[in-house]
Design an enzyme around this catalytic site. Sequence first.
Site, PDB file in Angstrom:
ATOM      1  N   ARG A 229      32.952   8.254  15.611  1.00 30.08           N
ATOM      2  CA  ARG A 229      32.184   9.018  15.633  1.00 30.08           C
ATOM      3  C   ARG A 229      32.483  10.233  14.576  1.00 30.08           C
ATOM      4  NH1 ARG A 229      28.934   6.044  16.389  1.00 30.08           N
ATOM      5  NH2 ARG A 229      26.972   6.154  17.664  1.00 30.08           N
ATOM      6  N   GLU A 258      25.645  11.845   7.833  1.00 25.85           N
ATOM      7  CA  GLU A 258      25.309  10.580   7.312  1.00 25.85           C
ATOM      8  C   GLU A 258      23.912  10.279   6.712  1.00 25.85           C
ATOM      9  OE1 GLU A 258      26.443   7.359  10.377  1.00 25.85           O
ATOM     10  OE2 GLU A 258      28.409   8.327  10.352  1.00 25.85           O
ATOM     11  N   HIS A 277      29.112   3.347   7.829  1.00 22.90           N
ATOM     12  CA  HIS A 277      28.827   2.965   9.264  1.00 22.90           C
ATOM     13  C   HIS A 277      28.331   1.389   9.527  1.00 22.90           C
ATOM     14  CE1 HIS A 277      27.306   5.366  12.969  1.00 22.90           C
ATOM     15  NE2 HIS A 277      27.826   3.961  13.744  1.00 22.90           N
TER      16      HIS A 277
HETATM   17  P1  NAD Z   1      33.220   3.764  26.007  1.00 18.48           P
HETATM   18  O1  NAD Z   1      32.729   5.128  26.747  1.00 18.48           O
HETATM   19  O2  NAD Z   1      33.495   2.854  26.482  1.00 18.48           O
HETATM   20  O3  NAD Z   1      34.888   4.565  25.761  1.00 18.48           O
HETATM   21  C1  NAD Z   1      35.062   5.745  25.174  1.00 18.48           C
HETATM   22  C2  NAD Z   1      36.375   6.308  25.896  1.00 18.48           C
HETATM   23  O4  NAD Z   1      36.600   7.647  25.467  1.00 18.48           O
HETATM   24  C3  NAD Z   1      36.615   6.366  27.651  1.00 18.48           C
HETATM   25  O5  NAD Z   1      37.664   5.596  28.033  1.00 18.48           O
HETATM   26  C4  NAD Z   1      36.678   7.777  27.666  1.00 18.48           C
HETATM   27  O6  NAD Z   1      37.387   7.928  28.887  1.00 18.48           O
HETATM   28  C5  NAD Z   1      37.175   8.450  26.439  1.00 18.48           C
HETATM   29  N1  NAD Z   1      37.229   9.760  26.151  1.00 18.48           N
HETATM   30  C6  NAD Z   1      36.309  10.582  26.375  1.00 18.48           C
HETATM   31  N2  NAD Z   1      36.494  11.751  26.102  1.00 18.48           N
HETATM   32  C7  NAD Z   1      37.648  11.778  25.711  1.00 18.48           C
HETATM   33  C8  NAD Z   1      38.625  12.774  25.178  1.00 18.48           C
HETATM   34  N3  NAD Z   1      38.067  13.999  25.246  1.00 18.48           N
HETATM   35  N4  NAD Z   1      39.800  12.496  25.181  1.00 18.48           N
HETATM   36  C9  NAD Z   1      40.256  11.482  24.917  1.00 18.48           C
HETATM   37  N5  NAD Z   1      39.433  10.170  25.317  1.00 18.48           N
HETATM   38  C10 NAD Z   1      38.309  10.432  25.737  1.00 18.48           C
HETATM   39  O7  NAD Z   1      32.867   3.804  24.373  1.00 18.48           O
HETATM   40  P2  NAD Z   1      33.098   2.615  23.511  1.00 18.48           P
HETATM   41  O8  NAD Z   1      32.007   1.590  23.688  1.00 18.48           O
HETATM   42  O9  NAD Z   1      34.365   2.237  23.376  1.00 18.48           O
HETATM   43  O10 NAD Z   1      32.720   3.419  22.018  1.00 18.48           O
HETATM   44  C11 NAD Z   1      33.596   4.163  21.499  1.00 18.48           C
HETATM   45  C12 NAD Z   1      33.060   4.941  20.221  1.00 18.48           C
HETATM   46  O11 NAD Z   1      32.808   4.135  19.303  1.00 18.48           O
HETATM   47  C13 NAD Z   1      31.654   5.789  20.464  1.00 18.48           C
HETATM   48  O12 NAD Z   1      31.512   7.011  19.896  1.00 18.48           O
HETATM   49  C14 NAD Z   1      30.733   4.673  19.697  1.00 18.48           C
HETATM   50  O13 NAD Z   1      29.327   5.414  19.532  1.00 18.48           O
HETATM   51  C15 NAD Z   1      31.371   4.399  18.660  1.00 18.48           C
HETATM   52  N6  NAD Z   1      30.850   3.019  18.118  1.00 18.48           N
HETATM   53  C16 NAD Z   1      30.863   3.251  16.726  1.00 18.48           C
HETATM   54  C17 NAD Z   1      30.357   1.958  16.102  1.00 18.48           C
HETATM   55  C18 NAD Z   1      30.200   1.909  14.678  1.00 18.48           C
HETATM   56  O14 NAD Z   1      29.132   1.196  14.064  1.00 18.48           O
HETATM   57  N7  NAD Z   1      31.201   2.421  13.964  1.00 18.48           N
HETATM   58  C19 NAD Z   1      30.111   0.894  16.997  1.00 18.48           C
HETATM   59  C20 NAD Z   1      30.359   0.991  18.155  1.00 18.48           C
HETATM   60  C21 NAD Z   1      30.854   2.004  18.991  1.00 18.48           C
HETATM   61  C1  MLT Z   2      27.111   2.696  17.945  1.00 18.91           C
HETATM   62  O1  MLT Z   2      27.447   3.511  18.546  1.00 18.91           O
HETATM   63  O2  MLT Z   2      26.708   1.653  18.645  1.00 18.91           O
HETATM   64  C2  MLT Z   2      27.160   2.644  16.739  1.00 18.91           C
HETATM   65  O3  MLT Z   2      26.821   3.741  15.910  1.00 18.91           O
HETATM   66  C3  MLT Z   2      26.575   1.333  16.116  1.00 18.91           C
HETATM   67  C4  MLT Z   2      25.240   1.508  15.174  1.00 18.91           C
HETATM   68  O4  MLT Z   2      24.139   1.508  15.738  1.00 18.91           O
HETATM   69  O5  MLT Z   2      25.408   1.398  13.818  1.00 18.91           O
END
Ligand code: NAD
Ligand code: MLT
Length: 309
Positions: A229, A258, A277
Site C-alpha cells: 500500500r 492513485e 497498482h
Molecule cells: P495479511 O493480512 O495476510 O498480512 C499482513 C501482515 O502484516 C500480517 O502478518 C500482519 O501481522 C502484518 N502486520 C500488520 N501490522 C504490522 C506492522 N505494524 N508491522 C509489521 N507487520 C505488520 O495481508 P496480505 O494478504 O498479505 O496483504 C498484504 C498487503 O498487500 C495489503 O496491504 C494488501 O492490501 C496488499 N495487496 C496489494 C496488492 C496489489 O495489487 N498491489 C494485491 C494484494 C494485496
Molecule cells: C488488494 O488489496 O487486493 C489490491 O489492492 C488489489 C486490487 O484490487 O487492485
Amino acid sequence: MKVLVTDPIADAGLDRLREAGHEVETGYELEGDALHEAVADAHALVVRSGTEVTRELLESAPDLRIVGRAGIGVDNIDIDAATDHGVIVANAPEGNVRAAAEHTVAMAFASARSIPQAHSRLNNGEWAKSEYLGTEVNAKTLGVVGLGRVGQEVAKRLAALGMDLVAYDPYISEERADQLGAELAELDSVLDRADFLTIHTPLTPETENLIGEEELAKLEGGYVVNCARGGIIDEPALAAAVEDGTLAGAALDVFGEEPLPDDSPLLDVDDIIVTPHLGASTSAAQEHVATSIADQVLAAFADEPVVNA
Ligand code: NAD
Ligand code: MLT
C-alpha cells in the site's frame, strides 16, 4: 436487489450476480454527486481500490446491506461508518495473493537488473550494454516487513532463488517464521541486514510512514519493493534516497495518491520503477476475487453467514 459495482471486476463475478436474478449496475467512472445518486437505491456496493467508501457515501445509501471489496485491502472503506450503519464489509483475501507475490518478485528482478530502463533505452535505439551492471538475488538477504499471506508467498519464492530471509512482523509466531526459514527480528535489524526490503503490511495508523528517511538510511545500498500500500513508505524521502545513491533502487506498485500524480518526485528518478497498482491484475486472480465477492453479496442477500466479513 440492486448491486452497484464502481471499480472494474471480472465478468464472472457480474454474471454470477445477474444469474442469481439481481440487477447489476456498473459505474466505473462515477464520482461526486453521480456516485451518491447511483448508490442511493443500492443494496450492495462492490469496489476495488478506486472507490473511497466514505461515511458520506454510506449515509447516501439507506438500503445498503454489504460493501464487497474484490481484493484484500479495505483501507479505502470507512469500516467504523459501515458498522454504525449496520453495513457488512467483506473482502476476498485469498484470490490475488499469488498474483501479488509474483508481481513483487518481478519488481525485485526488474529493479535489480534495470529491465525497464534498459528496455526503454533499446527502444530508443541505444545499445547501452556497458551501462547496466545488475545485482543477483542469490546469496543476498531479503527483509520482509509483514509476513502475512503475500509476504509468505514472496518469502518462499525468493528463498527458492537463494535468498536468506529476515522478517519484521510483531503479530506472527516464531514457529510460523521458522517453518518458512525466516528469522524474526526488530525493524531496525531487518533494515541493517537486508539487501532487498519488501513491504507486505496493510496500511494502518501503525504502518503509515513506517519507512521514512531514517529507516531508508539504515538500508544503505539496498533495494526497496512496495506492492502493498502507498503511505507506508515516505515517498519524497524514498525519491531522495535513491536519487542521492543511499539506495540502489526501488520498485513501487502502490502510491499514497492513485493514480500517481504527474508531478510525483518518484517519476524523476531513473532507478525507481513504477507500475500502476498491477499486483492483482492477472486474469486468474481477477476471476477468483470477483466470484468470491459475488458469493459474499449473495450470502448477505440470503441472510446467510458472510465469510471474510
Ligand atoms: P495479511 O493480512 O495476510 O498480512 C499482513 C501482515 O502484516 C500480517 O502478518 C500482519 O501481522 C502484518 N502486520 C500488520 N501490522 C504490522 C506492522 N505494524 N508491522 C509489521 N507487520 C505488520 O495481508 P496480505 O494478504 O498479505 O496483504 C498484504 C498487503 O498487500 C495489503 O496491504 C494488501 O492490501 C496488499 N495487496 C496489494 C496488492 C496489489 O495489487 N498491489 C494485491 C494484494 C494485496
Ligand atoms: C488488494 O488489496 O487486493 C489490491 O489492492 C488489489 C486490487 O484490487 O487492485
